[in-house]
Design an enzyme around this catalytic site. Sequence first.
Site, PDB file in Angstrom:
ATOM      1  N   TRP A  95      78.565  16.021 -33.924  1.00 29.85           N
ATOM      2  CA  TRP A  95      80.005  16.869 -33.318  1.00 29.85           C
ATOM      3  C   TRP A  95      80.704  15.834 -32.849  1.00 29.85           C
ATOM      4  O   TRP A  95      80.552  14.910 -31.917  1.00 29.85           O
ATOM      5  CB  TRP A  95      79.282  17.813 -32.257  1.00 29.85           C
ATOM      6  CG  TRP A  95      78.933  19.081 -32.639  1.00 29.85           C
ATOM      7  CD1 TRP A  95      78.559  20.091 -31.622  1.00 29.85           C
ATOM      8  CD2 TRP A  95      78.663  19.531 -33.534  1.00 29.85           C
ATOM      9  NE1 TRP A  95      78.143  21.149 -32.247  1.00 29.85           N
ATOM     10  CE2 TRP A  95      77.875  21.028 -33.615  1.00 29.85           C
ATOM     11  CE3 TRP A  95      78.649  19.091 -35.059  1.00 29.85           C
ATOM     12  CZ2 TRP A  95      77.309  21.782 -34.589  1.00 29.85           C
ATOM     13  CZ3 TRP A  95      78.032  20.073 -36.248  1.00 29.85           C
ATOM     14  CH2 TRP A  95      77.677  21.436 -35.760  1.00 29.85           C
ATOM     15  N   GLU A 208      82.001  25.439 -39.451  1.00 29.19           N
ATOM     16  CA  GLU A 208      81.675  26.821 -39.932  1.00 29.19           C
ATOM     17  C   GLU A 208      83.006  27.566 -39.534  1.00 29.19           C
ATOM     18  O   GLU A 208      82.886  28.814 -38.915  1.00 29.19           O
ATOM     19  CB  GLU A 208      80.482  27.396 -39.325  1.00 29.19           C
ATOM     20  CG  GLU A 208      79.143  26.647 -39.792  1.00 29.19           C
ATOM     21  CD  GLU A 208      78.042  27.199 -39.428  1.00 29.19           C
ATOM     22  OE1 GLU A 208      76.899  26.848 -40.104  1.00 29.19           O
ATOM     23  OE2 GLU A 208      77.975  28.024 -38.304  1.00 29.19           O
ATOM     24  N   TYR A 283      71.221  29.638 -44.178  1.00 26.50           N
ATOM     25  CA  TYR A 283      70.403  30.335 -43.251  1.00 26.50           C
ATOM     26  C   TYR A 283      69.878  31.710 -43.489  1.00 26.50           C
ATOM     27  O   TYR A 283      70.696  32.665 -43.103  1.00 26.50           O
ATOM     28  CB  TYR A 283      71.132  30.342 -41.848  1.00 26.50           C
ATOM     29  CG  TYR A 283      71.387  28.819 -41.270  1.00 26.50           C
ATOM     30  CD1 TYR A 283      70.430  28.269 -40.752  1.00 26.50           C
ATOM     31  CD2 TYR A 283      72.732  28.348 -41.418  1.00 26.50           C
ATOM     32  CE1 TYR A 283      70.675  26.898 -40.310  1.00 26.50           C
ATOM     33  CE2 TYR A 283      72.741  27.067 -41.015  1.00 26.50           C
ATOM     34  CZ  TYR A 283      71.744  26.218 -40.398  1.00 26.50           C
ATOM     35  OH  TYR A 283      71.892  24.786 -40.163  1.00 26.50           O
ATOM     36  N   GLU A 316      74.175  21.896 -44.498  1.00 25.67           N
ATOM     37  CA  GLU A 316      73.148  22.569 -43.357  1.00 25.67           C
ATOM     38  C   GLU A 316      72.411  23.465 -44.015  1.00 25.67           C
ATOM     39  O   GLU A 316      72.666  24.367 -44.861  1.00 25.67           O
ATOM     40  CB  GLU A 316      74.066  23.290 -42.268  1.00 25.67           C
ATOM     41  CG  GLU A 316      74.770  22.617 -41.371  1.00 25.67           C
ATOM     42  CD  GLU A 316      75.128  23.420 -40.128  1.00 25.67           C
ATOM     43  OE1 GLU A 316      74.478  24.344 -39.691  1.00 25.67           O
ATOM     44  OE2 GLU A 316      76.136  23.101 -39.317  1.00 25.67           O
TER      45      GLU A 316
END
Length: 386
Positions: A95, A208, A283, A316
């Site tokens: 981040w 995102e 995910y 991710e």
Amino acid sequence: MKLNPSLLTAAGLVSAQLASALPQASSSTVSPSPSPSATPGSFVTTSGLNFVIDGKTGYFAGSNSYWIGFQKNNDDVDLVFSHLQESGLKILRVWGFNDVNQKPTDGSVYYHLLADGTATVNEGEDGLQRLDYVVSSAEKHGIKLIINFVNFWDDYGGINAYVKAFGGSKEDFYTNDAMQAAYRAYIKAVISRYSDSTAIFAWELANEPRCQGCETTVLYNWIESTSQYIKSLDSKHLVCIGDEGFGLDTGSDGSYPYQYSEGSDFAKNLAIPTIDFGTFHLYPSSWGTTNDWGNGWVTSHGAACKEAGKPCLFEEYGVTSDHCAVEKPWQNTALNTTAISGDLYWQYGDQLSGGPSPDDGNTFYYGTDDFKCLVTDHIAAINSRN
């Protein structure tokens, strides 16, 4: 990844509390630290459908660590990078944002204060100097960093921190002049510190980004103009979006992630000249799909990237249990799909001075059986392929 605070382990919380309890350092009035000097190496580039790191073309693996730039113990940072280097992982996504609407009174790290229509970058010891050390340690250990500039989610401030300071809605962020001016000023502040560092893999627009219910032109125009701005500041480093890969006709089964309801058009955005490679996440449990479905999601994005003539990064992916059984097939699919040139699992865990690093539920830790399966064995497979 959207973090779920309720899934943080008690030990992880203790570690975070120990870090935040240290005395507060100087604030935004402190002059910027000089950019860490570059070590021997080269800037990351692309070659056709592949990444090139330090002169080596091929497939590369890595991980994510949202928390490493918020650690105040330099030894903890060095420990993480030494373990990454030892394991063969080459990329770490961190981040590059930590937005607040009120200055912390407990000495905790923050990077960017947004309040009452103003924005102030914290360049002090409890601010970007912590990210300075991350970049410096990455340089020393030969690890490449992806650094993003804002979060769509509320974790560590995100777009809503801008909304609280300037008004409007999350959807307005992409077109509001005041919010974009503050965002770009922050981008400039970060890039100016590390533009000469070979530790930077890429600059990333956001974590995102979504614009639910928006025309896809909203995100497209923002991505195009922002990536052009970044390239005007630093033409040496790659630029990517940080999106989940939503909005794609290639290989579509009509399920939610392939739809355009989040305002994203993966193929159109990837075609922007100032975007150097594609990013996508996975995910299934959050998206209402199955784990097996994920393999098709990977190959669909590989096909789209091949069509665009750019590499893709499987940026991710994660589950809360059965890491090896579920994630290993995704890794194998990515490794054997043309135009997929790397993957970063979510997320890296290690034993820090204050206890285990934060666990959001998807974490697996250095030295565990899952680490052997998804890192040690994966790196061996990559080395065999490369």
